[in-house]
Design an enzyme around this catalytic site. Structure first.
Site, mmCIF file in Angstrom:
data_model
loop_
_atom_site.group_PDB
_atom_site.id
_atom_site.type_symbol
_atom_site.label_atom_id
_atom_site.label_comp_id
_atom_site.label_asym_id
_atom_site.label_seq_id
_atom_site.Cartn_x
_atom_site.Cartn_y
_atom_site.Cartn_z
ATOM 1 N N SER A 108 25.006 3.592 -7.681
ATOM 2 C CA SER A 108 23.870 3.410 -8.581
ATOM 3 C C SER A 108 24.025 2.084 -9.312
ATOM 4 C CB SER A 108 23.810 4.556 -9.590
ATOM 5 O OG SER A 108 22.934 4.254 -10.660
ATOM 6 N N SER A 109 22.897 1.476 -9.674
ATOM 7 C CA SER A 109 22.944 0.214 -10.421
ATOM 8 C C SER A 109 23.490 0.389 -11.831
ATOM 9 C CB SER A 109 21.548 -0.417 -10.487
ATOM 10 O OG SER A 109 20.643 0.439 -11.175
ATOM 11 N N TYR A 137 28.288 9.345 -15.890
ATOM 12 C CA TYR A 137 27.793 9.238 -14.518
ATOM 13 C C TYR A 137 28.226 7.905 -13.907
ATOM 14 C CZ TYR A 137 24.395 8.871 -10.681
ATOM 15 O OH TYR A 137 23.786 8.706 -9.454
ATOM 16 N N LYS A 141 30.618 6.979 -10.570
ATOM 17 C CA LYS A 141 30.186 6.136 -9.456
ATOM 18 C C LYS A 141 31.141 4.953 -9.247
ATOM 19 C CE LYS A 141 26.624 8.315 -7.883
ATOM 20 N NZ LYS A 141 26.653 8.860 -6.508
#
Length: 322
Positions: A108-109, A137, A141
Site C-alpha cells: 500500500s502507498s 497497517y 505492510k
C-alpha cells in the site's frame, strides 16, 4: 504436454485479488488454486502450512489483507497489525518452506512517510514518520516488504513487492461510512440522483490532489511484474529496495474527480464542498518511473474507469442496500 503452473491467489475475493484472478483466468498455462477464508484461515500457521504441503504451489500472489478506512484503523489498530502480520508471515514462510520460488506481495502507498516528497519514490521508505491514523497497517505492510527482501537475501528466493496508489473498481467497498473516496462518492451521487436532490456535499475544500488507478490496471501490473525475468527485474531494483510503485503518475484535485463522477453518474445538481471537514494530506502522488522503465504503463483513464465501475455498481447494487 507441459503441465500447467499452479498459482495461488491469496485474497481472491477482494477487489485486487479478484482482478488478478480475472487476468489469470485468460491464461491457458495457469491452474488457479483458490481458497475462501472459510476454507483456509491465513492467520493460522498450521492451516497455511498444511495447505502448501498438500497443493504443490508454483507461484503466489499475496493479495490477502485486513483493510479498512480511517475509522476502522483508529478503532481496531491491534486487529490491523496482528492479522496482517500473521497473514504475511504464514504465507511467505510456508511458501519458502515448500519451495515456492516466486511470490508477489501487494502492499500500500501508506508505507511512505506522511510528509514524503512528492511524487513519492520507492527510496522514501523509512525516511520519516508515518500517518498516525493508519500506522499499524502501514507497519505491517512494511514488514511484508522486508520479509520478501530477507527471504531473497538469505535463501535466494524471488519474492517481489508492488505498492499501489489509490485503487477503485469492481468489488470495491461501497459502504456509506467505511469506504474510500471514490466508492463513497459514487454511492452518494447515485442516491442523490435517484432522490432528485439539489446538491451533494463533499467533505473538505476539494483542493487536495489524489492519484487513482483502476483495479484492472493494478492486476495487469501485478502479473507483468510477477512474470518479468529475474535479470530484468533485478536490474531495475536496488539491494534492500526491492518494491515497485504502481500507479498512473498523474493526479487530479478532489474537485475535479467529483465533477467527473457527477458526469458519469448523471447527477445534474450542485456539488458543495464542506471546508469545515478535514482535507487530509495536500497531495499523494506516486513516482512510477521504475515501473515505466520496466515497460508497463496504465491504460484506463479516470473517466473511463469510473464508467466501468458505475456499470458494475448498478449491476450489483442490491448488495449495497444497507
Amino acid at each position: 504436454m507441459t503441465s500447467k503452473k499452479r498459482v495461488f491467489v491469496a485474497g481472491h475475493k477482494g477487489m485486487v485479488g479478484s482482478a488478478i484472478v480475472r487476468q489469470l483466468k485468460q491464461r491457458a498455462d495457469i491452474e488457479l488454486v483458490l481458497k475462501s477464508r472459510h476454507e483456509l484461515d491465513l492467520t493460522s500457521q498450521a492451516g497455511v502450512d498444511a495447505f502448501f504441503a498438500a497443493e504443490s504451489i508454483d507461484e503466489v500472489y499475496l493479495a490477502a489483507a485486513k483493510v479498512g478506512g480511517i475509522h476502522a484503523n483508529n478503532v481496531f489498530p491491534a486487529d490491523f497489525i496482528y492479522q496482517n502480520l500473521a497473514i504475511q508471515c504464514n504465507v511467505i514462510q510456508s511458501a519458502h518452506k515448500h519451495d515456492v520460488q516466486r511470490l508477489l506481495f501487494l502492499g500500500s502507498s501508506c508505507i511512505y512517510p506522511k510528509l514524503a516528497q512528492q511524487p513519492m519514490a520507492e527510496s522514501a521508505l523509512l525516511t520519516g514518520t508515518l500517518e498516525p491514523t493508519n500506522e499499524p497497517y502501514a507497519i505491517a505492510k512494511i514488514a511484508g516488504i522486508k520479509l520478501c527482501e530477507s527471504y531473497n537475501r538469505q535463501f535466494g528466493r524471488d519474492y517481489r513487492s508492488v505498492m499501489p496508489t489509490n485503487l477503485y473498481g469492481e468489488n470495491d467497498n461501497f459502504h456509506p461510512e467505511n469506504s474510500h473516496v471514490i466508492p463513497a462518492l459514487m454511492r452518494r451521487f447515485h442516491e442523490a440522483k435517484l432522490a432528485g436532490a439539489a446538491e451533494v456535499v463533499v467533505w473538505g475544500s476539494g483542493t487536495p490532489m489524489r492519484e487513482f488507478l483502476h483495479v484492472d490496471d493494478m492486476a495487469a501490473a501485478s502479473v507483468y511484474v510477477m512474470e518479468l525475468g529475474a535479470d530484468s527485474y533485478q536490474a531495475n531494483t536496488q539491494p534492500m529496495l526491492s518494491h515497485i510503485n504502481v500507479g498512473t503518475g498523474e493526479d487530479c484535485t478532489i474537485r475535479e474527480m467529483a465533477t467527473t463522477m457527477a458526469k458519469v453518474v448523471g447527477f445534474e445538481g450542485s456539488i458543495v464542498f464542506d471546508a469545515t471537514k478535514p482535507d487530509g494530506a495536500p497531495r499523494k502522488l506516486m513516482n512510477v518511473s521504475r515501473l515505466k522503465d520496466l515497460g508497463w504503463n496504465y491504460k484506463i483513464g479516470l473517466e473511463a474507469g469510473l464508467a466501468i465501475t458505475y456499470d458494475w455498481f448498478l449491476s450489483n447494487q442490491d448488495q449495497f442496500r444497507k
